[in-house]
Design an enzyme around this catalytic site. Structure first.
Site, PDB file in Angstrom:
ATOM      1  N   HIS A  86       4.341  -2.782  -2.087  1.00 44.63           N
ATOM      2  CA  HIS A  86       5.130  -3.961  -2.486  1.00 44.63           C
ATOM      3  C   HIS A  86       5.798  -4.679  -1.322  1.00 44.63           C
ATOM      4  O   HIS A  86       6.394  -5.743  -1.505  1.00 44.63           O
ATOM      5  CB  HIS A  86       6.197  -3.590  -3.519  1.00 44.63           C
ATOM      6  CG  HIS A  86       7.390  -2.887  -2.935  1.00 44.63           C
ATOM      7  ND1 HIS A  86       7.443  -1.531  -2.751  1.00 44.63           N
ATOM      8  CD2 HIS A  86       8.579  -3.362  -2.480  1.00 44.63           C
ATOM      9  CE1 HIS A  86       8.602  -1.192  -2.217  1.00 44.63           C
ATOM     10  NE2 HIS A  86       9.312  -2.293  -2.033  1.00 44.63           N
ATOM     11  N   ARG A  87       5.760  -4.126  -0.124  1.00 45.33           N
ATOM     12  CA  ARG A  87       6.473  -4.719   1.012  1.00 45.33           C
ATOM     13  C   ARG A  87       5.938  -6.120   1.276  1.00 45.33           C
ATOM     14  O   ARG A  87       4.714  -6.329   1.295  1.00 45.33           O
ATOM     15  CB  ARG A  87       6.223  -3.784   2.192  1.00 45.33           C
ATOM     16  CG  ARG A  87       7.213  -3.717   3.270  1.00 45.33           C
ATOM     17  CD  ARG A  87       8.623  -3.490   2.886  1.00 45.33           C
ATOM     18  NE  ARG A  87       8.943  -2.212   2.320  1.00 45.33           N
ATOM     19  CZ  ARG A  87      10.076  -1.975   1.666  1.00 45.33           C
ATOM     20  NH1 ARG A  87      10.977  -2.923   1.483  1.00 45.33           N
ATOM     21  NH2 ARG A  87      10.319  -0.791   1.170  1.00 45.33           N
TER      22      ARG A  87
END
Ligand code: UD1
Ligand code: UDP
Length: 387
Positions: A219-220
């Site tokens: 998700h970064r």
């Protein structure tokens, strides 16, 4: 009685807040009154509400419903609405977690109203200021009156930034107290491990066997928003799963699921979709997540919290970032930093393939960090320097 406002907003903060709320409820209800403010940064049921019910966190007294937008818009809206709540409630302290925009907004708003900020998970640094989280945590640390750091590395990072880690009370923003306290997420891992184990439904539902599948989260923002990096990560996962006939479970953050089709090449997107070993599923509840973690063979992630949980459950971790704040995990040999580099990810998988992590150094405390934090706040509050 000390009136505290806890500000949370993103999934990991809700999870961290569970440990402090539990400690207040069980041991400090006569000393600490907690009012929970949810900024609404995360709002899908499986990114927010599910944690309150499962982890028995009191419902937020306020939900500011800020939702998603650009960094500045989101943070500004939070600040405006947090200020209203602080004016109304007049808390004596504000408790903040981690490094999200909710942390940033809470810290800047509170400090300008001269309300002492308590930062839980202080001192962590990636030394990569292109991460929004790095900016948020630096600002919050320097706005705080009490800094609770889970690791010695965190304490030393504060020292390097000019914060005297030996300050004595009375504490204030100019003379903050620094405490090495262990990790509230480890408290949760200890507290919920058995409860979650009794609910093995996700393993049954997905037909998974212990140690026979991989778990991945992505998700970064630099991984999701950069097609090259996202393609490299998914290509590695696709190859590892098909070449080893190994299931990979990916509970995918909404940020990533929304962008997957447009940022993966058509060929890779279709290959992943048609790979029967890869299961992309919506985000799961905390109990399901720790059940998946405990039973997986190896974990691939760019999440901070998931890196730590991999360590708690003695699972090898492939870190899909160029650096980590949790350097001790890498030093222990339990994790490898692979960046979004397909070759490195595949090499790390091969390295861990026949390795079983047995005893690992105890880095994250004794599972009672939340009690330590609450006790330290209560013991020191009367000694805060009043303005
Ligand atoms: C935020 C934190 C990050 C943390 C992560 C935990 C910041 C700057 N980043 O990143 O440090 O690791 O939370 O998960 O605060 N979305 C939904 N539903 C939701 C929430 C988000 O669909 O309930 C989508 C929206 O399209 C939104 C995007 O995800 O624009 C990003 O959400 P946001 O909260 O801005 O950042 P995260 O990537 O979640
Ligand atoms: N988590 C969860 N369900 C999921 C993915 C993660 O409950 O589908 C939990 C995970 O167990 C950990 C926390 O969310 O406790 C980590 O949050 P996240 O990865 O969103 O953010 P980060 O820790 O990187 O800030």
């Amino acid at each position: 009685m000390i009136k505290a406002i806890t500000i949370i907003g993103a999934r990991p903060q809700i999870i961290k807040a569970a440990a402090i709320s539990r400690s207040i409820r069980n041991s400090f209800k006569n000393e600490l009154q907690e009012i929970i403010v949810h900024t609404g940064q995360h709002y899908d049921k499986n990114m927010s509400e599910v944690f309150f019910s499962e982890m028995e966190i009191p419902s937020p007294h306020y939900n500011l419903n800020v939702g998603s937008s650009s960094h500045a818009m989101q943070t500004a809206l939070m600040m405006q609405k947090i200020e209203d709540v602080l004016i109304k409630e007049k808390p004596e302290i504000v408790i903040l977690y981690g490094d999200t925009n909710s942390t940033l907004a809470g810290s800047v708003t509170a400090v300008k109203m001269h309300i002492p900020v308590i930062h839980i998970e202080a001192g962590l640094r990636s030394f990569n200021k292109s991460m929004p989280e790095e900016i948020n945590r630096i600002v919050c640390d320097h706005n705080s009156t009490m800094l609770f750091s889970p690791t010695i590395t965190g304490v030393n990072n504060l020292k390097k930034e000019g914060i005297n880690i030996n300050n004595k009370p009375p504490f204030s923003i100019d003379n903050p107290g620094v405490f090495h306290c262990g990790d509230v997420m480890f408290d949760n891992a200890v507290y919920y491990a058995d409860k979650a184990e009794t609910k093995k439904s996700i393993l049954k539902k997905m037909n998974l066997e212990k140690d026979k599948f991989l778990l991945a989260t992505i998700h970064r923002d630099n991984n999701t928003d950069d097609p090259l990096r996202l393609n490299s990560i998914f290509s590695a996962i696709n190859k590892i799963s098909s070449e080893n006939k190994l299931n990979v479970i990916i509970p995918l953050h909404p940020r990533t699921s929304k962008i997957l089709k447009s940022n993966l090449s058509n060929i890779l997107y279709n290959a992943v979709k048609n790979n029967s070993f890869v299961s992309i599923i919506p985000p799961v509840s905390f109990f399901d997540m720790i059940t998946l973690e405990k039973n997986s063979k190896t974990i691939l992630t760019d999440s901070g919290g998931v890196q730590k949980e991999a360590y708690f459950y003695k699972k090898p971790c492939i870190i899909m970032r160029s650096e980590t704040e949790w350097v001790e995990i890498v030093e222990s040999g339990a994790a490898i930093v692979c960046d979004a580099d397909e070759e490195k990810i595949i090499r790390a998988f091969k390295h861990f393939k026949n390795i079983e992590l047995k005893s690992l150094p105890s880095i994250f405390g004794d599972g009672k960090s939340a009690d330590f934090i609450c006790r330290t706040i209560v013991e020191n509050f009367n000694k805060f320097k009043k303005r």
